[in-house]
Design a protein around this motif. Structure first.
Motif, PDB file in Angstrom:
ATOM      1  N   TYR A  26      42.444  20.642  13.511  1.00  0.00           N
ATOM      2  CA  TYR A  26      42.359  20.043  14.736  1.00  0.00           C
ATOM      3  C   TYR A  26      41.362  19.983  15.023  1.00  0.00           C
ATOM      4  O   TYR A  26      39.996  19.977  14.353  1.00  0.00           O
ATOM      5  N   SER A  27      41.066  21.048  16.569  1.00  0.00           N
ATOM      6  CA  SER A  27      39.419  20.563  17.096  1.00  0.00           C
ATOM      7  C   SER A  27      39.194  21.591  16.249  1.00  0.00           C
ATOM      8  O   SER A  27      37.434  21.715  16.504  1.00  0.00           O
ATOM      9  N   SER A  28      39.424  22.611  15.261  1.00  0.00           N
ATOM     10  CA  SER A  28      38.472  23.422  14.730  1.00  0.00           C
ATOM     11  C   SER A  28      37.683  22.481  13.316  1.00  0.00           C
ATOM     12  O   SER A  28      36.278  22.650  13.272  1.00  0.00           O
ATOM     13  N   THR A  29      37.894  21.000  13.456  1.00  0.00           N
ATOM     14  CA  THR A  29      36.588  20.119  12.677  1.00  0.00           C
ATOM     15  C   THR A  29      35.456  20.001  13.813  1.00  0.00           C
ATOM     16  O   THR A  29      34.651  19.361  12.978  1.00  0.00           O
ATOM     17  N   LYS A  30      36.110  19.950  14.668  1.00  0.00           N
ATOM     18  CA  LYS A  30      34.581  19.907  15.539  1.00  0.00           C
ATOM     19  C   LYS A  30      33.371  20.628  15.328  1.00  0.00           C
ATOM     20  O   LYS A  30      32.217  20.585  15.672  1.00  0.00           O
ATOM     21  N   GLY A  31      33.864  21.849  14.575  1.00  0.00           N
ATOM     22  CA  GLY A  31      32.736  23.119  14.264  1.00  0.00           C
ATOM     23  C   GLY A  31      32.389  22.564  12.929  1.00  0.00           C
ATOM     24  O   GLY A  31      30.861  22.791  12.888  1.00  0.00           O
ATOM     25  N   ALA A  32      32.568  21.982  11.975  1.00  0.00           N
ATOM     26  CA  ALA A  32      32.743  21.136  10.977  1.00  0.00           C
ATOM     27  C   ALA A  32      31.276  19.784  11.115  1.00  0.00           C
ATOM     28  O   ALA A  32      30.739  20.116  10.384  1.00  0.00           O
ATOM     29  N   ALA A  33      31.654  19.194  12.198  1.00  0.00           N
ATOM     30  CA  ALA A  33      30.941  17.829  12.517  1.00  0.00           C
ATOM     31  C   ALA A  33      29.558  18.398  13.149  1.00  0.00           C
ATOM     32  O   ALA A  33      28.870  17.669  13.234  1.00  0.00           O
ATOM     33  N   THR A  34      29.940  19.371  13.728  1.00  0.00           N
ATOM     34  CA  THR A  34      28.828  20.103  14.346  1.00  0.00           C
ATOM     35  C   THR A  34      27.883  20.481  13.510  1.00  0.00           C
ATOM     36  O   THR A  34      25.900  20.415  13.654  1.00  0.00           O
ATOM     37  N   LEU A  35      28.351  20.796  12.523  1.00  0.00           N
ATOM     38  CA  LEU A  35      27.070  21.843  11.632  1.00  0.00           C
ATOM     39  C   LEU A  35      26.430  20.269  11.221  1.00  0.00           C
ATOM     40  O   LEU A  35      25.338  20.215  10.736  1.00  0.00           O
ATOM     41  N   VAL A  36      27.125  19.274  10.409  1.00  0.00           N
ATOM     42  CA  VAL A  36      25.923  17.990  10.144  1.00  0.00           C
ATOM     43  C   VAL A  36      24.718  17.289  11.488  1.00  0.00           C
ATOM     44  O   VAL A  36      23.679  17.260  10.884  1.00  0.00           O
ATOM     45  N   VAL A  37      25.754  17.384  12.149  1.00  0.00           N
ATOM     46  CA  VAL A  37      24.423  17.589  13.420  1.00  0.00           C
ATOM     47  C   VAL A  37      23.348  18.589  13.649  1.00  0.00           C
ATOM     48  O   VAL A  37      22.068  17.644  13.240  1.00  0.00           O
ATOM     49  N   ALA A  38      23.781  19.440  13.114  1.00  0.00           N
ATOM     50  CA  ALA A  38      22.690  20.299  13.834  1.00  0.00           C
ATOM     51  C   ALA A  38      21.790  20.477  12.459  1.00  0.00           C
ATOM     52  O   ALA A  38      20.278  20.457  12.172  1.00  0.00           O
ATOM     53  N   LEU A  39      22.135  20.137  11.182  1.00  0.00           N
ATOM     54  CA  LEU A  39      21.141  19.775   9.737  1.00  0.00           C
ATOM     55  C   LEU A  39      19.840  18.830   9.718  1.00  0.00           C
ATOM     56  O   LEU A  39      19.350  18.630   9.328  1.00  0.00           O
ATOM     57  N   LEU A  40      21.277  17.150  10.262  1.00  0.00           N
ATOM     58  CA  LEU A  40      20.446  16.568  10.390  1.00  0.00           C
ATOM     59  C   LEU A  40      19.126  16.879  12.140  1.00  0.00           C
ATOM     60  O   LEU A  40      18.282  16.035  11.908  1.00  0.00           O
ATOM     61  N   VAL A  41      19.849  17.136  13.065  1.00  0.00           N
ATOM     62  CA  VAL A  41      18.270  17.334  13.564  1.00  0.00           C
ATOM     63  C   VAL A  41      17.865  18.621  13.315  1.00  0.00           C
ATOM     64  O   VAL A  41      16.292  18.099  12.902  1.00  0.00           O
ATOM     65  N   GLN A  42      17.683  19.195  12.405  1.00  0.00           N
ATOM     66  CA  GLN A  42      16.642  20.218  11.667  1.00  0.00           C
ATOM     67  C   GLN A  42      16.128  19.567  10.032  1.00  0.00           C
ATOM     68  O   GLN A  42      14.885  19.648  10.495  1.00  0.00           O
ATOM     69  N   ASP A  43      16.055  18.137  10.231  1.00  0.00           N
ATOM     70  CA  ASP A  43      15.453  17.995   9.143  1.00  0.00           C
ATOM     71  C   ASP A  43      14.900  16.442   9.713  1.00  0.00           C
ATOM     72  O   ASP A  43      13.844  16.234   9.491  1.00  0.00           O
ATOM     73  N   GLY A  44      14.618  16.479  10.974  1.00  0.00           N
ATOM     74  CA  GLY A  44      14.035  15.650  12.167  1.00  0.00           C
ATOM     75  C   GLY A  44      14.741  14.363  12.226  1.00  0.00           C
ATOM     76  O   GLY A  44      13.902  13.613  12.458  1.00  0.00           O
ATOM     77  N   VAL A  45      16.027  14.247  12.203  1.00  0.00           N
ATOM     78  CA  VAL A  45      16.427  12.706  11.774  1.00  0.00           C
ATOM     79  C   VAL A  45      17.141  11.615  13.145  1.00  0.00           C
ATOM     80  O   VAL A  45      16.874  11.391  13.688  1.00  0.00           O
ATOM     81  N   LEU A  46      17.270  13.077  14.046  1.00  0.00           N
ATOM     82  CA  LEU A  46      18.522  12.734  14.625  1.00  0.00           C
ATOM     83  C   LEU A  46      17.273  13.526  15.645  1.00  0.00           C
ATOM     84  O   LEU A  46      16.604  15.089  15.712  1.00  0.00           O
ATOM     85  N   GLU A  47      17.390  13.589  17.088  1.00  0.00           N
ATOM     86  CA  GLU A  47      17.153  14.053  18.342  1.00  0.00           C
ATOM     87  C   GLU A  47      17.551  14.633  19.198  1.00  0.00           C
ATOM     88  O   GLU A  47      18.364  13.267  20.145  1.00  0.00           O
TER      89      GLU A  47
END
Length: 379
Positions: A60-81
């Motif tokens: 269930y919502s523990s999935t959100k932790g995995a999804a957030t990790l993806v966003v953090a990686l994309l922010v770290q890469d400079g792809v998302l602001e």
């Protein structure tokens, strides 16, 4: 001390965690617990009928932790602001007064977009792209940024659409390549058909009928903010137990609540994220980790009441468990999963269970987290 049969191993100094696990989980439920300390696995336990250390179940919502990790990686890469308006990535989202909502607003549950008028069908809630199309035209339920409220089944459909528009790939595809496959984790945002034999269904909660009646007598109505946030404003209301027991939901792996995994995988993901795993550097750099674990939304949650407290995408576990450090972070799930990391203590914690609590309360979380923290500190 329970007479439940507990399987698995603990390293020296963590024997009390095994005892607490045996005492805290019910034999009928089926549960797993895994813990890493500074990247080294120290606990790997399971108990209950049809459950092994390799069993997969709905998180269930523990999935959100995995999804957030993806966003953090994309922010770290400079792809998302984070502070860029969502509509700059996804123009259709600007409708109905949503033009100024930022990616940060989505991740901190401050957008006011927690569902749609009339609700979603269960079939619609299985598919993030369908959810996103319907949310694009929805007016927020409160002025964006003025308060926060948990969007249990829809938040990461919006985040996922931002990821898809910015990169041309789904959030699940990013997770598969950069995290799951890279570390060999049994954590899936889209469970392959070939692994279905390892999935064990989530079970409904057990309780006396009078207890259940008393609980539901005080639950907010389906068209309240709580009802909308949990998908109860549809006809019929969403059956959360049946949700992940539906093959289509598991196959599509919607990013808010459709993940499937094990305790080993949850703990392993948080270890890889914050401390490094298998001799590799942490996935998130210190600046990124600091940004995503900083408290953002505190006080009363308009959907869940006092149960909120959010960092950026993650729940603020330091507010949930005061014995952890201030910036401990993670995410739990409706059927009783729990997962977090404590950057100061070096703890990465993963717990799953197959059976819902009838009132969505899981007191064993407190007991297990405290036992792990005490053992890790003593060691």
């Amino acid at each position: 001390m329970s007479d439940i049969d507990v399987h698995g191993t603990v390293t020296s100094g963590f024997e009390t965690v095994r005892e607490e696990f045996a005492a805290a989980v019910g034999a009928e439920a089926g549960a797993q617990l895994a813990v890493y300390v500074h990247g080294r696995q120290v606990v790997d336990l399971w108990a209950g009928e049809e459950v092994t250390g390799d069993t997969l179940t709905g998180i269930y919502s523990s999935t959100k932790g995995a999804a957030t990790l993806v966003v953090a990686l994309l922010v770290q890469d400079g792809v998302l602001e984070l502070d860029r308006p969502v509509a700059r990535y996804w123009p259709e989202f600007a409708a109905a007064g949503k033009d100024r909502i930022t990616v940060r607003d989505l991740l901190t549950h401050r957008s006011g977009v927690i569902g749609v008028d009339g609700g979603f069908t269960a079939a619609e809630l299985a598919d993030d792209q369908v959810i996103a199309r319907r949310l694009a035209g929805q007016r927020p339920y409160w002025r964006p940024g003025s308060a926060y409220g948990y969007g249990g089944f829809v938040t990461f459909a919006m985040v996922g659409e931002v990821v898809r528009r910015a990169t041309g790939r789904s959030l699940g595809e990013h997770f598969e390549q950069r995290v799951r496959a890279s570390y060999g984790l049994d954590l899936y945002l889209g469970l392959p058909e070939t692994l279905e034999d390892r999935y064990r269904e989530v079970l409904p909660g057990l309780a006396d009928p009078e207890q259940v009646a008393a609980f539901w007598a005080n639950v907010p109505g389906p068209h309240s903010l709580t009802g909308i946030g949990y998908g109860l404003n549809s006809t019929p209301p969403l059956d959360q137990v049946a949700f992940l027991n539906t093959r289509r939901v598991r196959a599509l792996g919607q990013a808010s609540a459709g993940g499937v995994g094990s305790a080993r995988a949850l703990a392993g993901m948080y270890a890889a994220l914050a401390f490094g795993l298998d001799g590799r550097a942490p996935l998130l750099e210190p600046a990124t980790l600091g940004e995503f674990t900083m408290l953002h939304s505190t006080g009363r949650d308009l959907v869940t009441g006092e149960a909120g407290q959010y960092a950026l995408g993650f729940q603020a576990k330091g507010a949930r468990y005061p014995f952890l450090s201030a910036n401990a972070f993670g995410h739990n799930g409706s059927a009783g999963s729990e997962a977090f990391a404590d950057p100061v203590g070096g703890i990465a914690f993963g717990y799953t269970r197959r059976r819902f609590s009838f009132d969505w309360s899981y007191p064993e979380h407190d007991r297990l987290a405290a036992a792990v923290h005490h053992a890790a500190t003593a060691s």
